[in-house]
Scaffold this motif. Structure first.
Motif, short mmCIF file in Angstrom:
data_model
loop_
_atom_site.label_atom_id
_atom_site.label_comp_id
_atom_site.label_asym_id
_atom_site.label_seq_id
_atom_site.Cartn_x
_atom_site.Cartn_y
_atom_site.Cartn_z
N SER A 142 0.83 -1.20 0.00
CA SER A 142 0.00 0.00 0.00
C SER A 142 0.87 1.26 0.00
CB SER A 142 -0.91 -0.01 1.23
OG SER A 142 -1.47 1.25 1.45
N SER A 143 1.95 1.22 0.78
CA SER A 143 2.87 2.36 0.83
C SER A 143 3.54 2.59 -0.52
CB SER A 143 3.93 2.13 1.91
OG SER A 143 4.90 3.15 1.90
N ILE A 144 3.91 1.50 -1.21
CA ILE A 144 4.53 1.64 -2.54
C ILE A 144 3.54 2.30 -3.51
CG2 ILE A 144 5.44 0.35 -4.52
CD1 ILE A 144 6.50 -1.71 -2.48
N PHE A 159 -14.21 1.50 13.08
CA PHE A 159 -13.17 2.49 12.78
C PHE A 159 -12.06 1.88 11.93
CE2 PHE A 159 -14.33 5.21 16.64
CZ PHE A 159 -14.97 6.14 15.84
N PHE A 160 -11.72 0.64 12.22
CA PHE A 160 -10.69 -0.05 11.46
C PHE A 160 -11.08 -0.16 9.98
CE2 PHE A 160 -9.76 -4.27 9.66
CZ PHE A 160 -8.39 -4.15 9.52
N MET A 161 -12.33 -0.53 9.74
CA MET A 161 -12.79 -0.67 8.35
C MET A 161 -12.81 0.68 7.64
SD MET A 161 -15.83 -3.48 8.54
CE MET A 161 -16.81 -2.61 9.73
N MET A 162 -13.26 1.72 8.34
CA MET A 162 -13.32 3.04 7.73
C MET A 162 -11.92 3.56 7.40
SD MET A 162 -16.50 3.60 7.43
CE MET A 162 -16.75 1.83 7.29
N ASN A 163 -10.94 3.23 8.23
CA ASN A 163 -9.57 3.65 7.96
C ASN A 163 -9.03 3.02 6.69
OD1 ASN A 163 -8.24 5.51 9.83
ND2 ASN A 163 -8.89 4.07 11.40
N PHE A 164 -9.31 1.75 6.48
CA PHE A 164 -8.84 1.10 5.26
C PHE A 164 -9.52 1.67 4.02
CE2 PHE A 164 -6.50 -2.34 7.36
CZ PHE A 164 -5.48 -2.49 6.45
N LEU A 165 -10.81 1.99 4.15
CA LEU A 165 -11.50 2.62 3.01
C LEU A 165 -10.94 4.02 2.76
CD1 LEU A 165 -15.19 1.52 3.71
CD2 LEU A 165 -13.54 0.49 2.17
N SER A 166 -10.57 4.71 3.82
CA SER A 166 -9.95 6.03 3.67
C SER A 166 -8.58 5.92 3.02
CB SER A 166 -9.84 6.71 5.04
OG SER A 166 -9.24 7.97 4.94
N LEU A 167 -7.83 4.87 3.39
CA LEU A 167 -6.51 4.66 2.79
C LEU A 167 -6.64 4.37 1.30
CD1 LEU A 167 -3.55 4.54 3.83
CD2 LEU A 167 -3.79 2.08 3.94
N GLY A 168 -7.75 3.72 0.91
CA GLY A 168 -7.98 3.45 -0.50
C GLY A 168 -8.43 4.66 -1.28
N GLY A 169 -8.88 5.70 -0.59
CA GLY A 169 -9.26 6.94 -1.26
C GLY A 169 -10.71 7.02 -1.67
N GLY A 191 -8.98 10.35 3.14
CA GLY A 191 -7.99 9.87 2.18
C GLY A 191 -8.32 10.23 0.73
N PHE A 192 -9.57 10.64 0.48
CA PHE A 192 -9.96 11.03 -0.88
C PHE A 192 -9.41 12.40 -1.25
CE2 PHE A 192 -13.23 13.28 -3.49
CZ PHE A 192 -12.99 12.61 -4.67
N LEU A 193 -9.22 13.29 -0.26
CA LEU A 193 -8.81 14.67 -0.52
C LEU A 193 -7.47 14.77 -1.26
CD1 LEU A 193 -9.23 17.74 -0.17
CD2 LEU A 193 -8.12 17.52 2.06
N PRO A 194 -6.38 14.14 -0.80
CA PRO A 194 -5.11 14.30 -1.53
C PRO A 194 -5.13 13.68 -2.92
CG PRO A 194 -4.86 12.68 0.21
CD PRO A 194 -6.18 13.33 0.41
N LYS A 195 -5.86 12.55 -3.09
CA LYS A 195 -5.95 11.95 -4.42
C LYS A 195 -6.75 12.84 -5.37
CE LYS A 195 -5.13 7.21 -3.09
NZ LYS A 195 -5.50 5.81 -3.20
#
Length: 337
Positions: A178-180, A239-249, A255-259
């Motif tokens: 994910s980081s890559i 919260f854990f699930m929402m964080n992963f969805l945020s990481l996906g954008g 997480g959608f804002l920077p993308k």
């Protein structure tokens, strides 16, 4: 308990990064990178396990090799009139950029990244995923001149992270790939405006901190542990699930804002192909995020009331609430400012 030597090395690690990003000469940048590297190695050590020592050795060898190539290319660039012809400047910049990309773990120079991450605890993983990216990316901004080379790195990072991440059961390797993928997005965000990179990096670091904080408190390292340790903590599971969805954008989350900003910037500057490839290949990473969250949410499971881990839920709720309502807050701020 945090040992005294760890406080010392954390301070020197921060000092090395600050020295790199604030220096005026290539040599002092290289010195800052070396201080940063030598400060992180003792932080990886753990007397209870041999795996952190193995990861520290792999990390040291790879980073030393990248530093050697970086110093070699800096010396040649500074003495190019004596040693090499003037028209080979682009090849020297490519060598230097390759060394910097190896330091940050971008594909196809990512060979060390998953292997090092697999042997570390979550706090060291967080340092490598976030703090250790700052200095190489700032250096990369200074000589970001070859658009074709940079575009190929962005596309390769997106492809490799999507393909390799699907087959993993280790959460540390999933976060590594994910980081890559996010490195590819960050490199795309810094092509025109560096302020977008700062926003992207801060939000990515914040979301990663939220996820790793939950994993660290619950001592979760593999996918099958998710189904056993979160069943009696419904709000933390949410919260854990929402964080992963945020990481996906996905759009409702921070997480959608920077993308969004990155794609907008790429389209304005006529980088249509890179933006298209990034959007399509990010769906592969979003696939294994959804696989993790859906399996945590949907699978039939029984609650284990024994051996419950006592955790400070306030901090998890507080930071995750910021993550959930962050995009709404930013949208309101931008509209009325």
């Amino acid at each position: 308990m945090l040992n005294f030597y760890k406080i010392l090395f954390i301070n020197s690690m921060i000092l090395g990064t600050m020295m790199t990003i604030s220096s005026y000469s290539w040599l002092s940048m290289w010195m800052g990178l070396e201080i940063n590297l030598l400060s992180l190695i003792p932080l990886m050590s753990n007397p209870k396990s041999i795996y952190p020592s193995e990861s520290a050795l792999k990390y040291f060898i790879t980073q030393t090799m990248a530093s050697t190539i970086l110093l070699f290319s800096i010396i040649l660039l500074m003495n190019k009139t004596e040693f090499i012809p003037m028209n080979s400047n682009n090849s020297l910049l490519m060598i230097m950029n390759s060394a910097i990309l190896t330091k940050m773990g971008a594909a196809p120079f990512h060979f060390w990244f998953p292997e090092v991450m697999e042997g570390l605890n979550w706090m060291n993983c967080l340092i490598i995923l976030t703090w250790q990216k700052i200095a190489p990316m700032i250096i990369f901004m200074y000589n970001i001149k070859m658009t074709i080379f940079l575009s190929s790195i962005i596309i390769i990072s997106s492809i490799i992270s999507g393909i390799m991440g699907i087959n993993q059961i280790s959460l540390r390797k999933i976060l590594t790939y994910s980081s890559i993928n996010h490195i590819g997005w960050m490199l795309a965000s810094m092509m025109m405006f560096q302020s977008i990179w700062i926003i992207y990096f801060l939000i990515y670091s914040f979301i990663s901190m939220n996820i790793i904080f939950i994993f660290n408190k619950l001592k979760i390292f593999y996918l099958n542990q998710l189904f056993n340790k979160m069943n009696n903590k419904k709000l933390i599971k949410f919260f854990f699930m929402m964080n992963f969805l945020s990481l996906g954008g996905l759009p409702p989350f921070l997480g959608f804002l920077p993308k969004w900003l990155t794609i907008n910037n790429l389209v304005i500057n006529n980088f249509y192909m890179i933006s298209l490839v990034l959007i399509i290949l990010t769906l592969m990473t979003l696939f294994f995020y959804l696989r993790i969250t859906f399996s945590t949410m949907i699978l039939y499971s029984s609650e284990n009331t024994l051996n419950q881990i006592k955790i400070n839920k306030f901090m998890i709720y507080f930071f995750n609430s910021i993550n959930l309502f962050g995009l709404l807050t930013c949208t309101l701020m931008f509209n009325f400012s």
